[in-house]
Scaffold this active site. Structure first.
Site, PDB file in Angstrom:
ATOM      1  N   SER A  24      38.468  42.859  40.790  1.00 25.56           N
ATOM      2  CA  SER A  24      38.337  42.828  42.245  1.00 25.56           C
ATOM      3  C   SER A  24      39.199  43.883  42.929  1.00 25.56           C
ATOM      4  CB  SER A  24      38.695  41.443  42.787  1.00 25.56           C
ATOM      5  OG  SER A  24      37.763  40.471  42.357  1.00 25.56           O
TER       6      SER A  24
ATOM      7  N   GLU B 197      40.040  29.104  39.374  1.00 21.68           N
ATOM      8  CA  GLU B 197      40.408  29.376  37.969  1.00 21.68           C
ATOM      9  C   GLU B 197      41.849  29.834  37.836  1.00 21.68           C
ATOM     10  OE1 GLU B 197      39.969  33.442  39.416  1.00 21.68           O
ATOM     11  OE2 GLU B 197      38.916  31.579  39.819  1.00 21.68           O
TER      12      GLU B 197
ATOM     13  N   GLY C 126      39.480  41.158  50.740  1.00 26.32           N
ATOM     14  CA  GLY C 126      39.718  41.901  51.964  1.00 26.32           C
ATOM     15  C   GLY C 126      38.619  41.714  52.988  1.00 26.32           C
TER      16      GLY C 126
ATOM     17  N   GLY D  23      35.436  44.916  46.730  1.00 26.44           N
ATOM     18  CA  GLY D  23      34.895  45.628  47.865  1.00 26.44           C
ATOM     19  C   GLY D  23      34.030  44.848  48.828  1.00 26.44           C
TER      20      GLY D  23
ATOM     21  N   CYS E 182      34.888  33.697  45.752  1.00 28.91           N
ATOM     22  CA  CYS E 182      35.365  34.949  46.349  1.00 28.91           C
ATOM     23  C   CYS E 182      34.188  35.824  46.796  1.00 28.91           C
ATOM     24  CB  CYS E 182      36.301  35.660  45.389  1.00 28.91           C
ATOM     25  SG  CYS E 182      37.363  36.886  46.202  1.00 28.91           S
TER      26      CYS E 182
ATOM     27  N   HIS F  13      40.319  31.147  44.472  1.00 32.24           N
ATOM     28  CA  HIS F  13      40.064  31.220  43.032  1.00 32.24           C
ATOM     29  C   HIS F  13      40.543  29.951  42.325  1.00 32.24           C
ATOM     30  CE1 HIS F  13      38.881  35.512  42.334  1.00 32.24           C
ATOM     31  NE2 HIS F  13      39.355  35.606  43.566  1.00 32.24           N
TER      32      HIS F  13
END
Length: 377
Positions: A46, A352, A310, A241, A266, A350
């Site tokens: 990421s 995980e 972001g 991105g 995400c 996240h």
């Protein structure tokens, strides 16, 4: 150590020491507030296109190993720390961070005032920058930073996603399996197809440890390709991105909703929202760290989560078929959604971990339950 410089597009210059590869690289300069987990951060796809600043002042003290990796190699553009530890000591350590960065050709700079840098990013927002050990001209570096490509509008997923279908069987380490305890084996052979947009490896490890059969497919796989695999559920991974340029993913996900349970994390959460008609926007400086508070609106419980993004889903654009399930308690942005009539949900954080807290691991169980319910119906 050789001299290295960091230049920002606003004209700010930081001079420090190189402790990774030599050369020059550009990227969006961001910061991560985690105190540990630097190897997982280095190998998280990421971060493609980004130069990561660690807010914790000393990095490298426990070394690196071949276990705590989230992808085959680092994908980030560069790495910034206040101080790199001269000694690494841990029973699992297999080497030092400087050698690891050189091995993977990652530029890194130490010895700068990272507190000043982070305060600037928080004030002005994430900005383009250049790290160089070869060009030490302030004027030249600032010009290069201004000319560097940003993240908006770029498809970085194709640079980090898998290229072909892969069967996954690697499980979590023994310590993590102990933490999730009774969840082990709950999948009972259920087949999860993971769309890889730059997936952290701890995600399929969770599925495998829960007894699922796991197939990883490239992020540009079509809905027909995925349905032919007879998936009991489809997982949408994290990745780098801007989610809006990924038209191929929007189309595929839209075609999967209603045909099989869908779970996104995400970037996968953002793509699910876009496939349903929502929009996304770029955050000022993003959320990156292992200490981000989120509230689960379905239970009222607050979780401390790992995050790295972001962009976020724009609440005013949310279609009627999506409802908000989680919120980020730092800025009230959307941290989770679910479809009102179909089995599809996603979260911005996240569950995980790797590295980070395990407060949100219950989300894997929600997905297991959704797949079981779908198979019965």
């Amino acid at each position: 150590m050789a001299t290295a410089k960091l230049a920002l597009e606003d004209g700010t210059i930081y001079t420090g020491n190189s402790f990774g590869a030599e050369g020059e690289v550009d990227g969006e300069v961001v910061f991560n507030t985690s105190m540990t987990g630097y190897q997982e951060i280095l190998t998280d796809p990421s971060y493609r296109g980004q130069i990561v600043t660690m807010t914790y002042p000393e990095i490298g003290n426990y070394g690196v190993n071949s276990i705590d990796i989230e992808h085959e190699k680092p994908s980030l553009s560069g790495f910034i720390v206040r101080e790199v530890s001269r000694v690494h000591s841990n029973y699992r350590s297999e080497g030092d961070i400087s050698s690891y960065l050189k091995q993977h050709n990652i530029l890194a700079i130490a010895g700068i005032d990272t507190r000043s840098l982070v305060r600037r990013i928080r004030s002005e927002g994430a900005m383009r920058g250049v790290i160089s050990t070869t060009d030490l001209s302030d004027e030249s570096l600032i010009a290069k930073a201004k000319a560097a490509p940003g993240l908006v509008g770029r498809d970085l997923v194709r640079e980090v996603m898998s290229k072909q279908n892969v069967s996954w069987d690697q499980k979590l380490d023994e310590w993590t399996e102990t933490q999730i305890g009774s969840a082990i084996g709950s999948g009972s052979g259920t087949h999860v197809v993971c769309m890889d947009f730059g997936m952290k490896w701890n995600i399929p490890r969770h599925f495998a440890s829960r007894g699922n059969a796991v197939t990883v497919v490239p992020g540009d796989a079509s809905a027909d390709d995925i349905l032919r695999l007879e998936a009991d559920g489809v997982f949408l991974s994290n990745g780098p991105g801007d989610p809006e340029p990924l038209d191929y993913a929007h189309k595929t996900i839209a075609q999967l909703i209603g045909k099989t349970p869908v779970f996104g994390i995400c970037l996968g959460h953002q793509l699910l929202s876009l496939a349903c008609g929502a929009k996304t926007f770029k955050l000022k400086f993003g959320h990156r760290g292992a200490n981000q508070p989120v509230i689960d609106l379905t239970t009222g419980k607050v979780e401390i989560t790992t995050q790295n993004h972001g962009f976020a889903v724009e609440e005013s654009s949310l279609p009627d078929e999506l409802e908000i399930t989680h919120r980020n308690l730092n800025d009230d942005t959307i941290a989770g959604v679910r479809h009102r009539s179909e089995s599809a949900f996603g979260v911005q954080h996240h569950p995980e971990a790797a590295a980070g807290p395990h407060d949100s691991s219950y989300l894997f169980e929600r997905f297991q339950e959704a797949m079981k319910a779908a198979s019965v119906s």
